[in-house]
Design a protein around this motif. Sequence first.
Motif, short mmCIF file in Angstrom:
data_model
loop_
_atom_site.label_atom_id
_atom_site.label_comp_id
_atom_site.label_asym_id
_atom_site.label_seq_id
_atom_site.Cartn_x
_atom_site.Cartn_y
_atom_site.Cartn_z
N ASP A 1 0.82 -1.21 0.00
CA ASP A 1 0.00 0.00 0.00
C ASP A 1 0.86 1.27 0.00
OD1 ASP A 1 -2.15 -1.66 0.08
OD2 ASP A 1 -2.46 -1.50 2.24
N PHE A 2 2.10 1.18 0.48
CA PHE A 2 2.96 2.35 0.54
C PHE A 2 3.85 2.48 -0.69
CE2 PHE A 2 2.90 1.92 5.44
CZ PHE A 2 1.59 2.38 5.45
N ILE A 3 3.76 1.55 -1.60
CA ILE A 3 4.60 1.56 -2.80
C ILE A 3 3.77 2.11 -3.96
CG2 ILE A 3 5.94 0.18 -4.41
CD1 ILE A 3 6.43 -1.81 -2.16
N THR A 4 4.26 3.17 -4.55
CA THR A 4 3.55 3.77 -5.69
C THR A 4 3.84 2.97 -6.96
OG1 THR A 4 3.83 5.94 -4.66
CG2 THR A 4 3.18 5.89 -6.97
N PRO A 5 2.81 2.54 -7.68
CA PRO A 5 3.07 1.81 -8.92
C PRO A 5 3.88 2.63 -9.91
CG PRO A 5 0.78 1.57 -8.25
CD PRO A 5 1.38 2.60 -7.37
N ALA A 6 4.64 1.94 -10.74
CA ALA A 6 5.53 2.62 -11.69
C ALA A 6 4.75 3.40 -12.75
CB ALA A 6 6.45 1.61 -12.36
N LYS A 7 3.54 2.94 -13.07
CA LYS A 7 2.79 3.63 -14.13
C LYS A 7 2.30 5.01 -13.68
CE LYS A 7 -1.64 1.42 -12.94
NZ LYS A 7 -2.74 0.61 -13.47
N TYR A 8 2.21 5.23 -12.36
CA TYR A 8 1.79 6.53 -11.86
C TYR A 8 2.97 7.50 -11.69
CZ TYR A 8 -2.49 4.03 -10.82
OH TYR A 8 -3.62 3.26 -10.91
N LEU A 9 4.20 7.00 -11.87
CA LEU A 9 5.38 7.85 -11.75
C LEU A 9 5.81 8.45 -13.08
CD1 LEU A 9 7.51 5.63 -9.33
CD2 LEU A 9 6.11 7.61 -8.75
N ASP A 10 5.04 8.21 -14.10
CA ASP A 10 5.37 8.73 -15.43
C ASP A 10 5.14 10.24 -15.44
OD1 ASP A 10 6.00 9.09 -18.03
OD2 ASP A 10 4.27 8.01 -18.85
N GLU A 11 6.16 11.02 -15.83
CA GLU A 11 6.04 12.47 -15.84
C GLU A 11 5.10 12.96 -16.92
OE1 GLU A 11 9.90 14.07 -16.21
OE2 GLU A 11 10.60 13.35 -14.24
N ALA A 12 4.86 12.15 -17.91
CA ALA A 12 3.96 12.59 -18.99
C ALA A 12 2.52 12.69 -18.51
CB ALA A 12 4.05 11.62 -20.17
N ARG A 13 2.19 12.04 -17.38
CA ARG A 13 0.83 12.08 -16.88
C ARG A 13 0.57 13.31 -16.01
NH1 ARG A 13 -2.36 7.67 -16.49
NH2 ARG A 13 -3.03 8.35 -14.42
N SER A 14 1.60 14.06 -15.65
CA SER A 14 1.41 15.22 -14.77
C SER A 14 0.65 16.32 -15.51
CB SER A 14 2.77 15.75 -14.30
OG SER A 14 3.55 16.14 -15.41
N ARG A 15 -0.27 16.98 -14.79
CA ARG A 15 -1.06 18.04 -15.38
C ARG A 15 -0.40 19.39 -15.15
NH1 ARG A 15 -7.26 16.58 -13.44
NH2 ARG A 15 -7.40 14.53 -14.47
N ALA A 16 -0.54 20.23 -16.09
CA ALA A 16 -0.02 21.58 -15.95
C ALA A 16 -0.98 22.41 -15.09
CB ALA A 16 0.14 22.23 -17.32
N PRO A 17 -0.46 23.28 -14.23
CA PRO A 17 -1.35 24.09 -13.39
C PRO A 17 -2.21 25.04 -14.24
CG PRO A 17 0.92 24.86 -13.23
CD PRO A 17 0.96 23.58 -13.99
N THR A 18 -3.41 25.26 -13.75
CA THR A 18 -4.35 26.12 -14.49
C THR A 18 -3.89 27.58 -14.39
OG1 THR A 18 -6.13 24.59 -13.94
CG2 THR A 18 -6.77 26.77 -14.74
N GLN A 19 -3.80 28.22 -15.51
CA GLN A 19 -3.38 29.62 -15.56
C GLN A 19 -4.62 30.52 -15.42
OE1 GLN A 19 -0.30 30.64 -15.59
NE2 GLN A 19 0.62 28.59 -15.85
N LEU A 20 -4.64 31.30 -14.33
CA LEU A 20 -5.75 32.23 -14.08
C LEU A 20 -5.34 33.64 -14.46
CD1 LEU A 20 -6.96 30.95 -10.58
CD2 LEU A 20 -7.96 30.46 -12.82
N SER A 21 -6.32 34.40 -14.81
CA SER A 21 -6.05 35.81 -15.13
C SER A 21 -5.88 36.60 -13.83
CB SER A 21 -7.20 36.38 -15.96
OG SER A 21 -8.41 36.31 -15.22
N PHE A 22 -5.38 37.82 -13.93
CA PHE A 22 -5.15 38.65 -12.74
C PHE A 22 -6.45 38.97 -12.03
CE2 PHE A 22 -4.73 42.86 -10.79
CZ PHE A 22 -3.71 42.60 -9.89
N GLU A 23 -7.52 39.22 -12.79
CA GLU A 23 -8.81 39.55 -12.18
C GLU A 23 -9.37 38.36 -11.40
OE1 GLU A 23 -7.98 40.07 -15.25
OE2 GLU A 23 -7.95 42.27 -15.45
N ASP A 24 -9.25 37.17 -11.97
CA ASP A 24 -9.78 35.98 -11.29
C ASP A 24 -9.00 35.68 -10.00
OD1 ASP A 24 -11.68 35.68 -13.22
OD2 ASP A 24 -10.54 34.19 -14.38
N SER A 25 -7.67 35.80 -10.06
CA SER A 25 -6.88 35.54 -8.87
C SER A 25 -7.20 36.54 -7.76
CB SER A 25 -5.40 35.57 -9.22
OG SER A 25 -5.03 36.83 -9.76
#
Length: 203
Positions: free
Chosen positions: A89-113
């Motif tokens: 349970d404490f070992i992360t599977p190798a398929k979840y360590l792929d960097e290609a699966r990481s999401r880019a943070p959502t870019q908000l406008s100055f007014e929204d922030s």
Amino acid sequence: MSLAISRALCRVLTRQNAAPRSVLAVNGQVAQAPWFASVLTLKTSAPLWAEPRRKKKVDPRREQMIRERMKKKLKRLEKVPPEMIPIEDFITPAKYLDEARSRAPTQLSFEDSERRALLLKDWSRYKLEQHRAEMEAVGQALEAQAEALKELRLVSEDLYQAALKPDPLLFPFSQQGPCFTPPKPQYEAPEGKYTDITKVYTQ
């Protein structure tokens, strides 16, 4: 075929029964000789006791060598550190360590922030005022309760002691368990099939 065999057996038996038998006189009484007993009678034989097994001669040198070997094996096992069983349970599977699966943070406008920051500050002020109002109400209730008990003790000690006891009927509560749908009275759960993939570790 079976009828012919049964007839032949009957003839043999009748001939043996009709044949003359030897007779012995034992203590003035007539008895049949045991070596000419009928085929239909029960026969017994003398009990045959088994001979006790002989103990094998054990070489003391050989036993000493076996003990020394066992001691050496135990010493080797003691030197090797015990292998820890991994917790999957404490070992992360190798398929979840792929960097290609990481999401880019959502870019908000100055007014929204700015709008989100101001909204978070307003929400924090509202919760702080709500907490202070609740604490003030609880403090006032405790002060009123202490004052009422003090006046009640001056009137009657028995009523004061009765007021200190907890009331089980003040908050009636009963619960049978969370269920979204009522159970079926005559429902028989099917015996499902599953594949056990639990890993077994041996030390």
